[in-house]
Design a protein around this motif. Structure first.
Motif, PDB file in Angstrom:
ATOM      1  N   GLY A   1       0.774  -1.234   0.000  1.00  0.00           N
ATOM      2  CA  GLY A   1       0.000   0.000   0.000  1.00  0.00           C
ATOM      3  C   GLY A   1       0.800   1.275   0.000  1.00  0.00           C
ATOM      4  O   GLY A   1       0.225   2.364   0.019  1.00  0.00           O
ATOM      5  N   ASN A   2       2.136   1.181  -0.021  1.00  0.00           N
ATOM      6  CA  ASN A   2       2.940   2.407  -0.043  1.00  0.00           C
ATOM      7  C   ASN A   2       2.812   3.158  -1.363  1.00  0.00           C
ATOM      8  O   ASN A   2       2.995   4.377  -1.408  1.00  0.00           O
TER       9      ASN A   2
ATOM     10  N   CYS B   1      -5.416   3.251  16.578  1.00  0.00           N
ATOM     11  CA  CYS B   1      -4.934   4.212  15.592  1.00  0.00           C
ATOM     12  C   CYS B   1      -5.317   3.691  14.220  1.00  0.00           C
ATOM     13  O   CYS B   1      -5.700   2.525  14.052  1.00  0.00           O
ATOM     14  N   GLY B   2      -5.230   4.556  13.204  1.00  0.00           N
ATOM     15  CA  GLY B   2      -5.590   4.178  11.843  1.00  0.00           C
ATOM     16  C   GLY B   2      -4.382   4.194  10.929  1.00  0.00           C
ATOM     17  O   GLY B   2      -3.455   4.980  11.120  1.00  0.00           O
ATOM     18  N   ILE B   3      -4.383   3.300   9.939  1.00  0.00           N
ATOM     19  CA  ILE B   3      -3.348   3.262   8.910  1.00  0.00           C
ATOM     20  C   ILE B   3      -4.025   3.524   7.573  1.00  0.00           C
ATOM     21  O   ILE B   3      -4.941   2.798   7.167  1.00  0.00           O
ATOM     22  N   VAL B   4      -3.576   4.564   6.878  1.00  0.00           N
ATOM     23  CA  VAL B   4      -4.142   4.926   5.583  1.00  0.00           C
ATOM     24  C   VAL B   4      -3.468   4.101   4.499  1.00  0.00           C
ATOM     25  O   VAL B   4      -2.239   4.037   4.425  1.00  0.00           O
ATOM     26  N   THR B   5      -4.272   3.458   3.655  1.00  0.00           N
ATOM     27  CA  THR B   5      -3.758   2.681   2.529  1.00  0.00           C
ATOM     28  C   THR B   5      -4.426   3.185   1.257  1.00  0.00           C
ATOM     29  O   THR B   5      -5.662   3.226   1.184  1.00  0.00           O
ATOM     30  N   THR B   6      -3.617   3.585   0.284  1.00  0.00           N
ATOM     31  CA  THR B   6      -4.153   4.130  -0.960  1.00  0.00           C
ATOM     32  C   THR B   6      -5.094   3.129  -1.616  1.00  0.00           C
ATOM     33  O   THR B   6      -4.738   1.974  -1.836  1.00  0.00           O
TER      34      THR B   6
ATOM     35  N   PHE C   1       4.877  -0.528   9.480  1.00  0.00           N
ATOM     36  CA  PHE C   1       4.591   0.796   8.922  1.00  0.00           C
ATOM     37  C   PHE C   1       5.457   1.887   9.555  1.00  0.00           C
ATOM     38  O   PHE C   1       5.232   3.067   9.324  1.00  0.00           O
ATOM     39  N   ALA C   2       6.450   1.479  10.366  1.00  0.00           N
ATOM     40  CA  ALA C   2       7.251   2.471  11.098  1.00  0.00           C
ATOM     41  C   ALA C   2       7.984   3.415  10.161  1.00  0.00           C
ATOM     42  O   ALA C   2       8.241   4.574  10.502  1.00  0.00           O
TER      43      ALA C   2
ATOM     44  N   GLU D   1       3.706   9.043   8.108  1.00  0.00           N
ATOM     45  CA  GLU D   1       2.659   9.912   7.568  1.00  0.00           C
ATOM     46  C   GLU D   1       1.355   9.155   7.333  1.00  0.00           C
ATOM     47  O   GLU D   1       0.292   9.764   7.152  1.00  0.00           O
ATOM     48  N   ARG D   2       1.405   7.819   7.353  1.00  0.00           N
ATOM     49  CA  ARG D   2       0.200   7.025   7.119  1.00  0.00           C
ATOM     50  C   ARG D   2      -0.614   6.800   8.390  1.00  0.00           C
ATOM     51  O   ARG D   2      -1.722   6.300   8.337  1.00  0.00           O
ATOM     52  N   PHE D   3      -0.048   7.165   9.545  1.00  0.00           N
ATOM     53  CA  PHE D   3      -0.761   7.000  10.816  1.00  0.00           C
ATOM     54  C   PHE D   3      -1.724   8.170  11.030  1.00  0.00           C
ATOM     55  O   PHE D   3      -1.373   9.326  10.773  1.00  0.00           O
ATOM     56  N   ILE D   4      -2.931   7.894  11.485  1.00  0.00           N
ATOM     57  CA  ILE D   4      -3.856   8.964  11.873  1.00  0.00           C
ATOM     58  C   ILE D   4      -4.416   8.644  13.255  1.00  0.00           C
ATOM     59  O   ILE D   4      -4.595   7.473  13.627  1.00  0.00           O
TER      60      ILE D   4
END
Length: 745
Positions: free
Chosen positions: A544-545, A616-621, A638-639, A643-646
């Protein structure tokens, strides 16, 4: 009388160099005294303009390091390395000049210590991890690097109070306590370990250190003659039994050792029974056991205090008998007695330096270093760790734990940390045994792989061809070696899965656009996304990067339409059976705050977050946001992309509203791991216990079934974290169920 004029600086330096070389020659007649004098002079000249924090000439430090090494009767190369260990870092002298003057062997040792010193000047954790990584590599090639480094650290700790900056003092003390003191213990240098811990403890917790020291001083003042009385009593008892006693000595435990035991046992100072320890030295191994019998016959034994490190030595070679007894005279004193031979005593005090590997054999003795199995284990951890921080974490696990001793069916002794499981045992035997482990017998009985091993257990590991590590093992193994190997396998599996997913996603994206998506066509995308190879590009798309449409547009820019419009998954009405939701207020059924309206939301299947969990949330395109618990192990992958953490939180009002709606609305799925006896009616009891506490079983899977037990994963629909805890508590009371815990996978 007129005082003699001070000697010229050069003359005083040469006199000191000659005196030091003579000291080495007295214990090692073969020592190259001329080379030692040359090294002393070289170090003095190189550091001539430098001063220590206390104002002394800098040469006092390398000279003190060399004195410490000479105290352990080390070889010429080690002594010279101690003298020269700072010259390359702090002076214009080069490594080439050292090699030309002192030879390749000494240059290699100096280089190993110098590289560590350079990294040590950095204070952040990443540099500390890299420092330790280099130390492990250096000492695996030549253990003398560690000896010089320990002597260097010991002298720096002795003079640490001259450093003005408190944060710097505490950083050095913490690193000493976490890394160098355990390493000193691992190579058997007990005196060095104790002094390092005492000095570091005084910096890290001065109040506790001062308090314990004051208590010791008070006891010493109250019973100044107690140690002498006890020594005399022990000697009398042993000699009356016909034993030849070479030495009886008494000592107090160090302040840090006392504090550590108080913390571990949660007891007060007055409740400790072994503040004083007495050492008895007798001529032979057989007389050690005879002396133990005499002591036990003469004094009441303190239960649970006997340890036989002669028949089962520690990994650093330490051998001794330990026991605790109560002396009626004087004052019902409780003491610890250690019984050993002179050879055992030498190894206990000086460790590897007691039978120095290089005195007779030269580099050939490097084969002997293999006997330090823990060094080989650290090298395996180094190989299997993906980051420096992981390596530091796993090696600390290796260095710190108390030990248990278990046996293979053939009688081989395996030393493990306390709390170790059969999986840890399997990896300790061999990495391949661990990877292919499918079951274990402990003392002849089949036991779960999560079973905690005890001292003296005989463990038989069952393996299967083609077997692989289970990701769930990482939740209960305690050795760094096992954890690093399992995580490496999981990372490799994730990478392979991401690679396959990425390839499929890109093929589908190119097919939808009706354009060529061959590997040759993808070459422009490698440069655009700074990916070293096609495999890396596939992995980045799979995890997802990188979005597949972005790759298509990088290859065919003319297909890019409305590039600045935000990409968003269209909002679809949620289905009750789906685990994917779309956030748009409370009506959407997603009781979360912190999300953008219209954003797709998924609850992670790896950690099953419930209301009440920190999340927490992880954003995946292209996929929206996946919600994880904050302690979910998946987040580590995801470390590198923070920027993908919300930040998201549960909207508790929405949770209550959903539950009030009835019909199962608002329930979330939690996963429970159960180990139960393989008996009739156990499953019936399990389902009844869940129903009794208002839970609803959504799925049940037997993941491991053996003759005596089976393991089950149970998905239960519950209201929130508290409700899940209630269900777990109810299951623990059900008949036949031996272990219940929340599952994270």
């Amino acid at each position: 009388t007129q005082a003699a004029a001070p000697a010229p600086p050069d003359e005083a330096r040469d006199t000191a160099a000659a005196a030091f070389a003579e000291r080495v020659r007295r214990y090692d007649p073969k020592a190259d005294t001329a080379l030692i004098e040359a090294a002393y002079v070289t170090a003095a000249q190189a550091h001539a303009s430098q001063r220590r924090d206390n104002g002394d000439p800098y040469i006092t430090h390398p000279a003190a390091v060399a004195e410490i090494l000479a105290g352990y009767r080390l070889d010429t190369a080690s002594i010279i390395t101690g003298l020269l260990h700072d010259v390359v870092e702090d002076t214009p002298l080069t490594m080439a000049a050292i090699e030309a003057r002192f030879g390749r062997e000494i240059a290699g040792l100096v280089d190993g210590v110098t590289k560590l010193t350079r990294l040590e000047l950095q204070s952040d954790r990443t540099k500390q991890a890299e420092n330790f990584r280099k130390l492990v590599l250096a000492m695996s090639r030549d253990i003398r690097v560690l000896l010089v480094k320990l002597a260097d650290r010991l002298h720096n700790m002795r003079t640490l109070h001259y450093v003005r900056e408190l944060p710097r003092r505490q950083r050095i003390a913490r690193e000493t306590m976490e890394i160098y003191a355990p390493l000193a213990e691992r190579i058997g240098m007990d005196a060095v370990k104790t002094e390092l811990q005492t000095l570091a403890f005084a910096q890290l917790d001065p109040e506790a250190s001062d308090t314990i020291q004051a208590r010791l001083n008070f006891l010493r003042g109250q019973g100044a003659d107690v140690i002498e009385e006890v020594r005399g009593e022990l000697r009398r008892v042993l000699e009356e039994s016909g034993l030849r006693v070479l030495e009886v000595t008494g000592r107090e435990k160090s302040p840090f050792s006392i504090w550590e035991k108080m913390q571990r046992r949660n007891v007060a100072f007055e409740q400790l029974s072994d503040i004083m320890a007495f050492r008895v030295v007798v001529p032979t191994r057989e007389q050690c056991y005879a002396a133990l019998g005499a002591v036990h016959a003469a004094f009441p034994v303190i239960a649970g205090r006997f340890k036989d490190y002669i028949s089962t030595p520690k990994s650093n070679g330490y051998q001794s008998l330990h026991t605790g007894v109560t002396l009626r005279h004087p004052r019902n004193q409780k003491i610890e007695v250690q019984i050993r031979t002179p050879e055992m005593h030498d190894i206990a005090e000086n460790g590897v330096a007691a039978h120095w590997l290089y005195k007779d054999g030269g580099p050939a003795s490097q084969k002997e270093v293999v006997r330090f199995r823990w060094v080989q284990d650290l090298l395996e951890i180094l190989e299997n760790s993906t980051t420096g921080d992981e390596f530091l974490e796993y090696t600390k696990l290796e260095l710190y734990e108390d030990k248990v001793f278990c046996f293979t069916p053939k009688g081989q002794l395996i030393e493990l940390p306390r709390g170790a499981t059969p999986v840890d045992f399997a990896y300790a035997v061999h990495s391949q045994v661990g990877d292919t482990c499918v079951g274990a017998k402990v003392n002849g009985r089949l036991m779960p792989l999560r079973h905690e091993l005890q001292n003296g257990d005989q463990v038989e590991i069952m393996t299967a061809r083609g077997g692989t590590p289970s990701p769930q093992w990482e939740r209960f193994v305690v050795t760094g070696k096992a954890r690093a190997r399992i995580r490496r396998y999981v990372h490799q599996q994730q990478k392979q899965q991401n690679l396959a997913d990425g390839r499929a996603m890109l093929a589908r994206a190119f097919r939808q656009e009706g354009v060529d998506g061959s590997e040759k066509a993808l070459e422009p995308a490698l440069k655009a996304f700074k990916q070293p190879s096609l495999s890396d590009l596939y992995v980045a798309v799979g995890n997802g990067n990188i979005g597949p449409k972005d790759v298509v547009h990088a290859v065919y820019p003319e297909l890019r339409q409305n590039a600045h419009a935000p990409r968003m998954v269209p909002v679809l009405p949620p289905r009750p059976s789906s685990r994917a939701y779309h956030h748009g207020g409370h009506d959407s059924g997603v009781p979360l705050t912190g999300l953008v309206a219209g954003m797709a939301v998924h609850f992670a299947g790896c950690c099953h977050p419930l209301p009440g969990d920190r999340i927490c949330g992880i954003v995946t395109t292209g996929k929206g946001v996946t919600i994880h618990t904050r302690d979910c192990q998946t987040l580590a992958s995801f470390a590198a992309t923070p920027e993908r953490f919300i930040d998201v939180e549960w909207d508790l009002a929405a949770v209550a509203e959903g539950l009030a709606g009835g019909g199962g609305r608002g329930l979330r799925t939690g996963r429970i791991s159960v180990i139960a006896a393989n008996e009739p009616n156990v499953l019936a009891g399990l389902t009844n216990a869940v129903a009794k506490h208002e839970g609803a079983i959504a799925n049940l899977k037997v993941v491991n079934r053996q003759q005596d037990f089976f393991e089950i994963l149970v998905d239960v629909d519950v209201r929130d974290l508290r409700h899940l805890s209630t269900v777990i508590a109810g299951l623990r009371g059900a008949p036949g169920i031996t272990q219940v815990e929340r599952a994270r996978a």
